[in-house]
Design an enzyme around this catalytic site. Sequence first.
Site, PDB file in Angstrom:
ATOM      1  N   ASP A   1       5.589  -0.995   4.646  1.00  0.00           N
ATOM      2  CA  ASP A   1       5.742  -2.374   5.129  1.00  0.00           C
ATOM      3  C   ASP A   1       4.397  -3.105   5.066  1.00  0.00           C
ATOM      4  OD1 ASP A   1       8.323  -1.631   5.780  1.00  0.00           O
ATOM      5  OD2 ASP A   1       7.833  -1.217   7.877  1.00  0.00           O
TER       6      ASP A   1
HETATM    7  N1  URA Z   1       8.594   3.579   8.154  1.00  0.00           N
HETATM    8  C1  URA Z   1       8.487   2.303   8.546  1.00  0.00           C
HETATM    9  O1  URA Z   1       9.121   1.879   9.482  1.00  0.00           O
HETATM   10  N2  URA Z   1       7.620   1.515   7.853  1.00  0.00           N
HETATM   11  C2  URA Z   1       6.857   1.950   6.830  1.00  0.00           C
HETATM   12  O2  URA Z   1       6.074   1.190   6.266  1.00  0.00           O
HETATM   13  C3  URA Z   1       6.990   3.294   6.462  1.00  0.00           C
HETATM   14  C4  URA Z   1       7.862   4.090   7.144  1.00  0.00           C
END
Ligand code: URA
Length: 233
Positions: A101
């Site tokens: 993310d």
């Molecule tokens: N899980 C999440 O919630 N976000 C990420 O970026 C990676 C794993």
Amino acid sequence: MRLDKYLCESTELSRANAKKCLHRGEVTCDGVVVTSSAFKVPAGCDVRLLGEPVMVRGLRYIMLNKPQDTLCSNVDEVYPSVLSLLGVPKAYSLHIAGRLDADTTGLVLITDDGQWSHRLTSPVKVCAKRYRVQLADPLTLPNPELVAQFAHGIALKGEEASLTRSATLEILSPTEVLLTITEGKYHQVKRMFAAVGNKVVGLHREQAGRIALDPDLGAGQWRYLTQHEIDSV
Ligand code: URA
């Protein structure tokens, strides 16, 4: 390999510009000017553009310490793509093996080897990913029930019919844990903690498979993988 493709893969030239260079007589193969794009480059051929040797790059394998507010995407959108940090030729033709993310930091693997990245990301292959997670609500310690709940599997909101695969939770302090998961569902770590009534306020990937983020890489820095790291996947 065709000569126009060879030029594209070894320089910043687009296919159209490679053809223009060829038509202008700027390319030699073993000392002879070649103007045909379709010319098949023999193994070991000395290809030169304006007299400078050009060599096809091998496949590239990169680890990056992703900073916050960057995107694991091949385009710059609200935030810049992590590929903009690389400063290597044709960075946007590489792809990201396992996205994070925008607000997640840490290990991102980038390559142009599709089979290699498939082994890292395919749901049928089991590749463990370890995250360091900061939580909004302090946990009570010790908390074997929560550890057992993550090991058993969590029902994510909207996916109650099935549980997540068994995950390993290591509680480091009331608000800091290490979580190792072997899947890559959308926002998985955040959703797992949401499902147990907590909130992730910091998320950092430390490891994917046997590849650990190099502690010498500051946020935004990268390096090529070692052969040992490449072969571990
Ligand atoms: N899980 C999440 O919630 N976000 C990420 O970026 C990676 C794993």
